[in-house]
Write a protein that holds these residues in place. Structure first.
Motif, PDB file in Angstrom:
ATOM      1  N   ASN A   1     -27.508  25.950 -88.454  1.00  0.00           N
ATOM      2  CA  ASN A   1     -27.520  25.517 -89.856  1.00  0.00           C
ATOM      3  C   ASN A   1     -28.432  24.333 -90.149  1.00  0.00           C
ATOM      4  O   ASN A   1     -28.372  23.745 -91.222  1.00  0.00           O
ATOM      5  N   LEU A   2     -29.270  23.974 -89.205  1.00  0.00           N
ATOM      6  CA  LEU A   2     -30.126  22.801 -89.390  1.00  0.00           C
ATOM      7  C   LEU A   2     -31.240  23.060 -90.394  1.00  0.00           C
ATOM      8  O   LEU A   2     -31.818  24.140 -90.443  1.00  0.00           O
ATOM      9  N   GLU A   3     -31.515  22.011 -91.179  1.00  0.00           N
ATOM     10  CA  GLU A   3     -32.679  22.053 -92.072  1.00  0.00           C
ATOM     11  C   GLU A   3     -33.927  21.723 -91.245  1.00  0.00           C
ATOM     12  O   GLU A   3     -33.835  21.227 -90.114  1.00  0.00           O
ATOM     13  N   GLU A   4     -35.097  21.967 -91.848  1.00  0.00           N
ATOM     14  CA  GLU A   4     -36.349  21.732 -91.123  1.00  0.00           C
ATOM     15  C   GLU A   4     -36.501  20.279 -90.689  1.00  0.00           C
ATOM     16  O   GLU A   4     -36.934  19.990 -89.571  1.00  0.00           O
ATOM     17  N   GLU A   5     -36.127  19.332 -91.566  1.00  0.00           N
ATOM     18  CA  GLU A   5     -36.289  17.921 -91.190  1.00  0.00           C
ATOM     19  C   GLU A   5     -35.323  17.516 -90.083  1.00  0.00           C
ATOM     20  O   GLU A   5     -35.605  16.627 -89.281  1.00  0.00           O
ATOM     21  N   ASP A   6     -34.146  18.197 -90.021  1.00  0.00           N
ATOM     22  CA  ASP A   6     -33.196  17.923 -88.928  1.00  0.00           C
ATOM     23  C   ASP A   6     -33.793  18.359 -87.592  1.00  0.00           C
ATOM     24  O   ASP A   6     -33.725  17.637 -86.596  1.00  0.00           O
ATOM     25  N   LYS A   7     -34.376  19.549 -87.604  1.00  0.00           N
ATOM     26  CA  LYS A   7     -35.000  20.056 -86.373  1.00  0.00           C
ATOM     27  C   LYS A   7     -36.155  19.139 -85.951  1.00  0.00           C
ATOM     28  O   LYS A   7     -36.337  18.849 -84.771  1.00  0.00           O
ATOM     29  N   TRP A   8     -36.909  18.696 -86.946  1.00  0.00           N
ATOM     30  CA  TRP A   8     -38.057  17.819 -86.657  1.00  0.00           C
ATOM     31  C   TRP A   8     -37.599  16.538 -85.964  1.00  0.00           C
ATOM     32  O   TRP A   8     -38.137  16.156 -84.923  1.00  0.00           O
ATOM     33  N   ILE A   9     -36.594  15.852 -86.532  1.00  0.00           N
ATOM     34  CA  ILE A   9     -36.187  14.559 -85.965  1.00  0.00           C
ATOM     35  C   ILE A   9     -35.524  14.743 -84.607  1.00  0.00           C
ATOM     36  O   ILE A   9     -35.716  13.930 -83.685  1.00  0.00           O
ATOM     37  N   LEU A  10     -34.762  15.836 -84.440  1.00  0.00           N
ATOM     38  CA  LEU A  10     -34.140  16.098 -83.129  1.00  0.00           C
ATOM     39  C   LEU A  10     -35.204  16.417 -82.084  1.00  0.00           C
ATOM     40  O   LEU A  10     -35.106  15.984 -80.924  1.00  0.00           O
ATOM     41  N   SER A  11     -36.212  17.149 -82.480  1.00  0.00           N
ATOM     42  CA  SER A  11     -37.297  17.482 -81.570  1.00  0.00           C
ATOM     43  C   SER A  11     -38.105  16.232 -81.206  1.00  0.00           C
ATOM     44  O   SER A  11     -38.515  16.044 -80.057  1.00  0.00           O
ATOM     45  N   ARG A  12     -38.307  15.369 -82.197  1.00  0.00           N
ATOM     46  CA  ARG A  12     -39.071  14.140 -81.951  1.00  0.00           C
ATOM     47  C   ARG A  12     -38.311  13.176 -81.030  1.00  0.00           C
ATOM     48  O   ARG A  12     -38.888  12.625 -80.097  1.00  0.00           O
ATOM     49  N   ILE A  13     -37.009  12.972 -81.262  1.00  0.00           N
ATOM     50  CA  ILE A  13     -36.253  12.065 -80.380  1.00  0.00           C
ATOM     51  C   ILE A  13     -36.201  12.656 -78.973  1.00  0.00           C
ATOM     52  O   ILE A  13     -36.253  11.941 -77.979  1.00  0.00           O
ATOM     53  N   ASN A  14     -36.160  13.978 -78.893  1.00  0.00           N
ATOM     54  CA  ASN A  14     -36.171  14.665 -77.604  1.00  0.00           C
ATOM     55  C   ASN A  14     -37.451  14.322 -76.835  1.00  0.00           C
ATOM     56  O   ASN A  14     -37.422  14.020 -75.639  1.00  0.00           O
ATOM     57  N   SER A  15     -38.588  14.360 -77.542  1.00  0.00           N
ATOM     58  CA  SER A  15     -39.877  14.030 -76.915  1.00  0.00           C
ATOM     59  C   SER A  15     -39.912  12.561 -76.506  1.00  0.00           C
ATOM     60  O   SER A  15     -40.409  12.223 -75.421  1.00  0.00           O
ATOM     61  N   VAL A  16     -39.399  11.689 -77.365  1.00  0.00           N
ATOM     62  CA  VAL A  16     -39.402  10.251 -77.065  1.00  0.00           C
ATOM     63  C   VAL A  16     -38.532   9.975 -75.835  1.00  0.00           C
ATOM     64  O   VAL A  16     -38.901   9.169 -74.967  1.00  0.00           O
ATOM     65  N   ILE A  17     -37.390  10.657 -75.732  1.00  0.00           N
ATOM     66  CA  ILE A  17     -36.512  10.505 -74.554  1.00  0.00           C
ATOM     67  C   ILE A  17     -37.277  10.869 -73.286  1.00  0.00           C
ATOM     68  O   ILE A  17     -37.283  10.130 -72.301  1.00  0.00           O
ATOM     69  N   SER A  18     -37.946  12.005 -73.333  1.00  0.00           N
ATOM     70  CA  SER A  18     -38.700  12.488 -72.172  1.00  0.00           C
ATOM     71  C   SER A  18     -39.842  11.532 -71.812  1.00  0.00           C
ATOM     72  O   SER A  18     -40.018  11.141 -70.651  1.00  0.00           O
ATOM     73  N   GLU A  19     -40.611  11.126 -72.824  1.00  0.00           N
ATOM     74  CA  GLU A  19     -41.784  10.278 -72.575  1.00  0.00           C
ATOM     75  C   GLU A  19     -41.385   8.870 -72.123  1.00  0.00           C
ATOM     76  O   GLU A  19     -41.971   8.320 -71.189  1.00  0.00           O
ATOM     77  N   ALA A  20     -40.375   8.293 -72.791  1.00  0.00           N
ATOM     78  CA  ALA A  20     -39.955   6.929 -72.436  1.00  0.00           C
ATOM     79  C   ALA A  20     -39.386   6.894 -71.021  1.00  0.00           C
ATOM     80  O   ALA A  20     -39.632   5.944 -70.266  1.00  0.00           O
ATOM     81  N   THR A  21     -38.633   7.920 -70.652  1.00  0.00           N
ATOM     82  CA  THR A  21     -38.064   7.988 -69.296  1.00  0.00           C
ATOM     83  C   THR A  21     -39.185   8.063 -68.261  1.00  0.00           C
ATOM     84  O   THR A  21     -39.147   7.382 -67.230  1.00  0.00           O
ATOM     85  N   GLU A  22     -40.185   8.895 -68.561  1.00  0.00           N
ATOM     86  CA  GLU A  22     -41.319   9.012 -67.638  1.00  0.00           C
ATOM     87  C   GLU A  22     -42.090   7.699 -67.556  1.00  0.00           C
ATOM     88  O   GLU A  22     -42.476   7.263 -66.467  1.00  0.00           O
ATOM     89  N   ASN A  23     -42.300   7.045 -68.705  1.00  0.00           N
ATOM     90  CA  ASN A  23     -42.988   5.746 -68.711  1.00  0.00           C
ATOM     91  C   ASN A  23     -42.236   4.726 -67.862  1.00  0.00           C
ATOM     92  O   ASN A  23     -42.847   3.998 -67.075  1.00  0.00           O
ATOM     93  N   LEU A  24     -40.923   4.660 -68.017  1.00  0.00           N
ATOM     94  CA  LEU A  24     -40.127   3.697 -67.247  1.00  0.00           C
ATOM     95  C   LEU A  24     -40.225   3.991 -65.747  1.00  0.00           C
ATOM     96  O   LEU A  24     -40.309   3.070 -64.936  1.00  0.00           O
ATOM     97  N   SER A  25     -40.221   5.275 -65.386  1.00  0.00           N
ATOM     98  CA  SER A  25     -40.290   5.633 -63.967  1.00  0.00           C
ATOM     99  C   SER A  25     -41.630   5.232 -63.364  1.00  0.00           C
ATOM    100  O   SER A  25     -41.748   5.040 -62.158  1.00  0.00           O
ATOM    101  N   LYS A  26     -42.659   5.079 -64.219  1.00  0.00           N
ATOM    102  CA  LYS A  26     -43.982   4.641 -63.748  1.00  0.00           C
ATOM    103  C   LYS A  26     -44.185   3.138 -63.984  1.00  0.00           C
ATOM    104  O   LYS A  26     -45.298   2.633 -63.845  1.00  0.00           O
ATOM    105  N   TYR A  27     -43.133   2.443 -64.374  1.00  0.00           N
ATOM    106  CA  TYR A  27     -43.184   1.009 -64.689  1.00  0.00           C
ATOM    107  C   TYR A  27     -44.084   0.695 -65.879  1.00  0.00           C
ATOM    108  O   TYR A  27     -44.568  -0.428 -66.022  1.00  0.00           O
ATOM    109  N   GLU A  28     -44.289   1.695 -66.751  1.00  0.00           N
ATOM    110  CA  GLU A  28     -45.048   1.465 -67.984  1.00  0.00           C
ATOM    111  C   GLU A  28     -44.068   1.015 -69.070  1.00  0.00           C
ATOM    112  O   GLU A  28     -43.825   1.703 -70.056  1.00  0.00           O
ATOM    113  N   ILE A  29     -43.499  -0.157 -68.835  1.00  0.00           N
ATOM    114  CA  ILE A  29     -42.379  -0.630 -69.657  1.00  0.00           C
ATOM    115  C   ILE A  29     -42.814  -0.916 -71.090  1.00  0.00           C
ATOM    116  O   ILE A  29     -42.126  -0.552 -72.052  1.00  0.00           O
ATOM    117  N   GLY A  30     -43.966  -1.548 -71.241  1.00  0.00           N
ATOM    118  CA  GLY A  30     -44.467  -1.858 -72.583  1.00  0.00           C
ATOM    119  C   GLY A  30     -44.755  -0.607 -73.388  1.00  0.00           C
ATOM    120  O   GLY A  30     -44.477  -0.545 -74.591  1.00  0.00           O
TER     121      GLY A  30
END
Length: 883
Positions: free
Chosen positions: A603-632
């Motif tokens: 039942n999600l609207e398009e903007e709901d899918k967009w924000i969930l997809s975006r936070i999903n990407s940020v979770i993945s990217e930030a975790t990878e950055n931290l694992s490489k010590y790219e903290i900033g």
């Protein structure tokens, strides 16, 4: 009814309270837990009498981010804190205190002095740890260590005895750094080099039985009293004929040999150098190669001793002055040149350090250096950034034996005893009572203490109970990462590595994360003398710890110095405020039961899918950055998502649903708002722990503290790339429309028709779907989608985006009559200014007599007004055509 956050974000309201809550709840404590993987960081121990500075704030923020992240990832995360006894620094402060009281170290005696030092330590020792708490460090205070703790002292004695028994510690005469004020040997790490303007004195040395002279250049003429040779390069043809002969030392009239040695730089000075083995580390090596012996001509206070002839008793600088005068009067001084060189100063008292020969205790470094080098070459040790590995390698390849004895009382006393009768040396923990060689009871313990770095070199394992095989040592060691400044690679990092390999057969940590220096806004090193130091506690008091932490870790990368701008702290406080206000909005529009429901993807609207997809990407990217010590980088990505996407776009997009009649759509928007906000708080928590924990406590459905909640993970069910593409397209269109309106100063309340011209079917479908967004966020009165520009006319503002052109009728944006009226007034005003400036510039007297900069300023004004008039006339012409 959900309780809301206070209206105003004020860190003072909750930072101390939250820290107490975390600490009292035991969230910082780590224990041996076989069901979890361990993750260990050892805090570089600051000086026990120190105060928090920006370097500490940066290093400890990075460590705290890593430890909080790993704790949330499910590791048994130990961050062990502690302080260093800082022998020279603490002793100097206690001596200074006693002096003010009319007492002296010597009159008190060793035992009484140590009582004073312990009192001082207990009084001021907890200061920096209390300050670190203000920063939010989540270290295990129950395991706090001090380098003079009983257990750590046992480890120090154990290592000394083991190294001595392996013939890796010896006593001998070598060149060391000597502080004439502190009256002790000091390590390279305790020497600060400063560039200074000095001189090169060119001195003529007569060649024995010859009319010839050889000229040398020196920066320290006073040390010539201890010269034992002159050296030239073996390939220097200028001097080959005198190698093996003798020179006569001026003023002293002692014969000294002329030797050939590859150490000499043929290009520097005259290519001939004086060799003073007792007062220069390089000369010491040359002296050893040529069996020159030693001649020490200075006392411990840097005055000339009895071997200095008529200069005896003079301070080194007074002796320099007299010697130069005598050289000149006797015709030995050829010339004086200005010369810039780097001069070593004692880190504590700023006295110029004197390289001097002294009987000290040393560690043989070559056998210890090889395994430390091999560990790096084998990839057992990683440097972040990699380039610092070269410094590590270079230092180990060019290592000198380490002077470990200090002429101080505060510190670990050498476990060494001497027999006064037969001179036997006994290395043992306890006083042996009698000489093990001759049986005499006339024995005494060495007065010296060990270099502070000797004990801190054992920090990663001595703190966990070594040499005992404790549960903690077996579980938490080796540690995972060391975070420290790049300026102590050789002094501390190298020593920890070779000590750990020698004693535990393992590297003490896998990764070394090196930070740069925190400089002021002009790029200068912060120092008392410049008065440019910035107190982290004052920044915390004004802006909060979260804003300071976020400032320190964003906008710079590992190993690079950073400039500190208070404006950036202010901006990060504004970011915290933005998050606070966004949360208040969410909580105001939330129903209690929403937290209990899962998000139904169907039942999600398009903007709901967009924000969930975006936070999903940020979770993945930030975790990878931290694992490489790219903290900033990780911090910046989270920041951008929170500010730009969640606050500025998603919240605005769902407002009509939150205020609308469709209850199901409203519930979905609420669930998504809450779900994404929770993930934001989790991602942001290691960086900004206080505000995130405070907000978390207000959100419905949270049973545990944020600090021990689970780190968010990528969920492929929440990947909606098509929705991201569609919403991103709509956002870009809205941004372009807003920019066009802003350029024309159109107020948001003025609605306008939007005409989209495109032949692309995908774009048409996206635009049809986005009609509501354009109405609410681009101030659209209505939208029309066309295949071509037929019937558009010319009175439109055009905006070009990917595969589409957007036209906005001018009449919708502007009240033509009012705008013409405004422009006519602007025209009239400009005519007046132009008349005035042209009148001035047509006046010959003004142009010829007024200062040039005044005349130039008037000409600039004329050009400016003429350009403005041109634009006003063009705009007027365009508007009048469209009436």
């Amino acid at each position: 009814m959900i309780e809301n956050l206070p209206k105003t974000y004020d860190p003072k309201d909750f930072e101390d309270r939250i820290y107490k809550y975390w600490n009292d709840s035991g969230y910082f404590k780590a224990k041996v837990n076989k069901e979890k993987k361990p993750f260990t960081i050892m805090m570089p121990p600051p000086n026990v009498t120190g105060n928090l500075h920006m370097g500490h704030a940066l290093n400890n923020t990075i460590q705290d981010i890593l430890i909080r992240w790993k704790r949330m990832e499910g590791y048994e995360a130990l961050w062990l804190p502690g302080t260093d006894h800082a022998s020279i620094s603490t002793e100097a402060k206690v001596v200074e205190k006693l002096k003010k009281e009319g007492k002296s170290k010597e009159k008190l005696g060793r035992d009484k002095f140590l009582e004073e030092a312990w009192d001082w330590t207990k009084k001021y020792g907890g200061n920096i740890n209390n300050q670190l708490r203000k920063l939010g460090v989540s270290c295990d205070w129950s395991k706090e260590r001090f380098t003079l703790d009983e257990g750590l002292s046992d480890a120090v004695e154990e290592v000394f005895i083991r190294l001595y028994d392996k013939d890796l510690i010896y006593r001998g005469d070598r060149i060391i750094n000597w502080c004439p004020n502190c009256k002790t040997a000091i390590s390279d790490a305790e020497v600060e080099h400063e560039d200074s303007k000095g001189n090169l004195w060119y001195i003529k040395y007569p060649i024995k039985d010859s009319e010839e002279f050889i000229t040398i250049a020196t920066t320290r003429p006073e040390t010539m009293l201890g010269d034992l040779a002159i050296a030239v390069h073996p390939e220097d043809d200028r001097y080959s004929h005198i190698v093996g002969k003798y020179a006569i030392l001026p003023l002293v009239n002692r014969e000294i040999p002329i030797v050939a040695d590859e150490y000499v730089d043929m290009e520097f000075g005259t290519g001939a150098v004086k060799i003073t083995p007792s007062h220069d580390p390089n000369d010491f090596e040359v002296g050893g190669r040529h069996n020159l012996g030693q001649l020490k001509i200075m006392n411990d206070d840097a005055t000339i001793n009895e071997l200095g002839g008529k200069y005896e008793g003079l301070d080194r600088y007074e002796a320099r002055k007299r010697i130069v005068e005598d050289l000149e009067s006797e015709g030995y001084l050829l010339k004086i040149e200005e010369h810039a060189n780097s001069v070593g100063h004692c880190e504590r008292c700023k006295t110029v350090v004197e390289p001097i020969i002294s009987k000290q205790w040393f560690v043989k470094m070559e056998p210890l250096a090889k395994p430390a080098l091999k560990a790096y070459e084998n990839g057992e040790l990683n440097f972040i950034p990699e380039r610092f590995g070269k410094i590590y390698t270079h230092w180990l390849e060019n290592i000198r034996d380490w002077c470990i004895s200090r002429q101080l009382w505060w510190g670990h006393r050498l476990p060494v005893y001497y027999c006064r009768d037969c001179g036997e040396i006994m290395v043992t923990r306890e006083n042996p009572g009698k000489c093990t060689k001759c049986g005499s009871t006339n024995i005494y313990q060495d007065e010296d203490t060990l270099d502070t770095w000797f004990s801190s070199a054992l920090w990663p394992f001595s703190t966990l109970g070594w040499p005992e095989e404790t549960e903690e040592l077996n579980y938490f060691y080796p540690t995972d990462v060391l975070v420290t400044g790049y300026d102590i690679i050789f002094f501390w990092i190298v020593r920890m590595v070779f000590s750990a390999l020698e004693q535990t057969d393992e590297v003490p940590f896998k990764d070394v994360f090196l930070t740069g220096l925190v400089r002021d806004s002009e790029g200068r090193k912060m120092s008392k003398s410049l008065g440019n130091g910035i107190d982290p506690l004052e920044i915390i008091d004004k802006y909060g710890a979260d804003a300071l932490r976020f400032t320190l870790i964003t906008g710079n990368s590992p190993g690079n110095d950073m400039r500190f701008y208070t404006e950036r702290v202010e901006a990060n406080r504004n970011f915290a405020n933005k998050l606070w206000n966004a949360t208040r909005f969410v909580l105001m529009n939330l129903d209690e039961e929403v937290a209990k429901d899962e998000i139904d993807i169907k039942n999600l609207e398009e903007e709901d899918k967009w924000i969930l997809s975006r936070i999903n990407s940020v979770i993945s990217e930030a975790t990878e950055n931290l694992s490489k010590y790219e903290i900033g980088i990780a911090g910046q990505k989270i920041y951008d998502f929170v500010w730009d996407e969640y606050c500025d776009w998603y919240i605005e997009m769902v407002k009509p649903r939150l205020y609308g009649e469709n209850k199901e759509s409203k519930k979905i928007a609420q669930r998504v708002l809450l779900s994404v906000l929770k993930d934001i708080l989790k991602l942001l928590h290691p960086f900004m722990p206080f505000i995130t924990e405070e907000i978390w406590s207000y959100l419905p459905g949270n049973e545990e503290a944020l600090i021990i909640s689970s780190w968010p993970v990528y969920d492929e069910k929440h990947e909606f790339k098509q929705s991201e593409k569609r919403i991103t397209y709509i956002m870009n269109a809205i941004k372009s429309i807003r920019n066009a309106r802003a350029e024309m100063n159109v107020v948001p309340s003025r609605k306008a028709k939007l005409i989209f011209v495109t032949t692309d079917e995908e774009v048409k479908e996206i635009l049809k779907y986005g009609e509501g967004y354009f109405t609410n966020l681009a101030y659209a009165q209505e939208i029309e989608i066309k295949d071509n520009k037929d019937g558009l006319g010319e009175d439109n503002v055009a905006v070009v985006i990917d595969r589409c052109e957007i036209y906005i009728p001018l009449k919708d944006l502007i009240d033509f009559d009012k705008e013409i009226e405004r422009l006519e007034k602007e025209k009239e005003k400009l005519e007046g200014e132009l008349k005035r400036v042209r009148g001035k510039l047509s006046n010959d007297k003004f142009v010829s007599k007024a200062p040039k900069d005044v005349v130039d300023a008037e000409r600039e004004k004329q050009m400016k007004y003429e350009n403005m008039m041109k634009k006003v006339l063009e705009r007027l012409d365009s508007l009048k055509k469209n009436i």
